[in-house]
Design an enzyme around this catalytic site. Structure first.
Site, PDB file in Angstrom:
ATOM      1  N   LYS A  54      36.905  27.495  47.269  1.00 37.01           N
ATOM      2  CA  LYS A  54      37.390  27.063  48.543  1.00 37.01           C
ATOM      3  C   LYS A  54      36.943  25.869  48.993  1.00 37.01           C
ATOM      4  CE  LYS A  54      39.244  32.164  49.216  1.00 37.01           C
ATOM      5  NZ  LYS A  54      38.639  33.358  49.653  1.00 37.01           N
ATOM      6  N   GLN A  98      34.970  36.385  53.563  1.00 36.54           N
ATOM      7  CA  GLN A  98      35.218  36.955  52.225  1.00 36.54           C
ATOM      8  C   GLN A  98      35.464  38.406  52.022  1.00 36.54           C
ATOM      9  OE1 GLN A  98      36.040  34.712  49.945  1.00 36.54           O
ATOM     10  NE2 GLN A  98      36.756  36.420  48.589  1.00 36.54           N
ATOM     11  N   ASP A 121      43.164  32.846  57.459  1.00 37.95           N
ATOM     12  CA  ASP A 121      43.353  33.642  56.157  1.00 37.95           C
ATOM     13  C   ASP A 121      44.165  35.078  56.492  1.00 37.95           C
ATOM     14  OD1 ASP A 121      42.622  34.369  53.678  1.00 37.95           O
ATOM     15  OD2 ASP A 121      41.221  35.791  54.086  1.00 37.95           O
TER      16      ASP A 121
END
Ligand code: NAP
Length: 281
Positions: A54, A98, A121
Site C-alpha cells: 500500500k 490492517q 477502507d
C-alpha cells in the site's frame, strides 16, 4: 467454454493513473499532499507485505503515506486512543487499520475509533450503513474494488443470481449489499450453509470470500457463470481455478484479480477524502 480473465492488474493500473492525476491536481490546488496512514498491529508477515504494498502504491501516485507499527501485545484501549489521535490529526486524510488484528483486541471497537470522514477502507458502521442505503460514502475497499472490476468489463448484474460465499463485515456482507444495489438477487453462504454445491449450481455470479484454498470446486460452477475469487491463503484462491475457468464466462485470477483492485479503491477513496476535508475546512 474458456473464461475471459477479469484482469485486476490492468484495470487497477488505469484506476491508479486516474488517482495519480487527481493527486497532482489536489497538490496544485491546496499546496499539500493527500496522506494515508496505515496502522499495523503485530508481526504477521502477510500483513507487513500488504502494508508495504500500500505504501509503495501511494508513492507511485504521489500520495504521502505514514506507517504506524504497534506491538502485538497492545491493548484495545491503547489502539483505540491511537486511532482517535490520528482521526483528530488535520494532516491525515485516510486511516487504514490492517485486518486482522491480534485475537485479544476488539477489532470492532478499533474500527469505530476511525473518524468516518477518514474511513477510506470502509470498515466503520457508518460506512457500512451509507453503502447499504446506497447513499455514497466510502465503500469497503475489497467489495468496492470487486464492483469496479465487474463494471470495467460491463458484466451484467441486474436480475442475475449472485451467490456470495463468506459473510465477514469487511468483505462478504458488503459485497452482497453492493450487488443488491445493482439489482442482483443475492444469496449469502457461510460456514453453516448445508448445501453449498447446490447453491453455487444456481449462481450466475459467484463471489468467493472465505480464505480456504480451492474449497469451491470447478465442477460446482454453473456454465457461463462469472467467478470472482477474493480468497487468498497459501498463495491460492478459494476456487479451483483451472476447472472453474473451463465453465465460467469470466473469472478473476489469483493473484492479479481482486487484490490490486482493493489497493486502487483504497487510494481513490483517500484522494476523495482529502478533497472532502478541504471542502469542509
Ligand atoms: P473471515 O473474516 O475469516 O471470513 C470468512 C468467511 O468464510 C466467514 O463468513 C465464514 O463463515 C466463511 N466460511 C468459512 N468456512 C466456510 C465454509 N466451509 N463454507 C462456506 N463459508 C465458509 O475472512 P475475510 O476477512 O472476509 O477474508 C476472506 C478471504 O478474503 C481471505 O482469504 C482473505 O485473505 C481474503 N481477502 C482478500 C482481500 C484482497 O484484497 N484480495 C482483502 C480482504 C480479504 P462464518 O461467518 O459462518 O464463520
Amino acid at each position: 467454454m474458456t473464461a475471459r480473465i477479469l484482469d485486476g492488474r490492468a484495470v487497477s493500473a488505469a484506476m491508479l493513473e486516474r488517482v495519480r492525476r487527481e493527486v497532482a491536481e489536489f497538490v496544485d490546488a491546496y499546496d499539500r499532499t493527500p496522506t494515508l496512514v496505515t496502522v499495523l498491529v503485530g508481526d504477521d508477515p502477510a500483513s507487513h507485505t500488504y502494508v508495504r504494498m500500500k505504501a509503495n502504491r501511494c508513492a507511485k501516485v504521489g500520495m504521502d503515506s505514514r506507517r504506524v507499527e504497534l506491538d502485538a501485545t497492545i491493548s484495545t484501549e491503547t489502539l483505540v486512543s491511537r486511532l482517535r489521535e490520528l482521526s483528530a490529526d488535520a494532516g491525515v486524510d485516510g486511516i487504514l487499520l490492517q485486518h486482522p488484528v491480534p485475537d485479544h483486541i476488539d477489532e470492532r471497537a478499533a474500527f469505530e475509533a476511525i473518524d468516518p470522514s477518514k474511513d477510506v477502507d470502509g470498515v466503520t458502521r457508518t460506512s457500512f450503513a451509507t453503502m447499504a442505503f446506497d447513499e455514497g460514502g466510502f465503500r469497503s475497499a475489497t467489495p468496492g474494488g470487486i464492483m469496479a472490476l465487474l463494471n470495467a468489463y460491463e458484466v451484467p448484474l441486474a436480475g442475475k443470481h449472485a451467490v456470495v460465499v463468506g459473510r465477514s463485515p469487511i468483505l462478504g456482507k458488503p459485497v452482497g449489499m453492493l450487488l443488491l444495489a445493482r439489482d442482483a438477487t443475492v444469496t449469502y453462504c457461510h460456514s453453516r450453509t448445508a448445501d453449498l454445491a447446490d447453491r453455487l449450481a444456481e449462481a450466475d455470479v459467484v463471489v468467493a470470500a472465505v480464505g480456504r484454498p480451492e474449497m469451491i470446486r470447478g465442477d460446482w460452477i454453473k456454465p457461463g457463470a462469472v467467478v470472482v475469487d477474493a480468497g487468498y491463503a497459501d498463495n491460492t484462491g478459494d476456487v479451483e481455478y483451472a476447472a472453474a475457468a473451463e465453465k465460467a464466462s469470466f473469472i478473476t485470477p489469483v493473484p492479479g484479480g481482486v487484490g490490486p483492485m482493493t489497493i486502487a479503491t483504497l487510494l481513490a477513496q483517500t484522494v476523495g477524502a482529502a478533497r472532502d476535508h478541504e471542502a469542509t475546512r
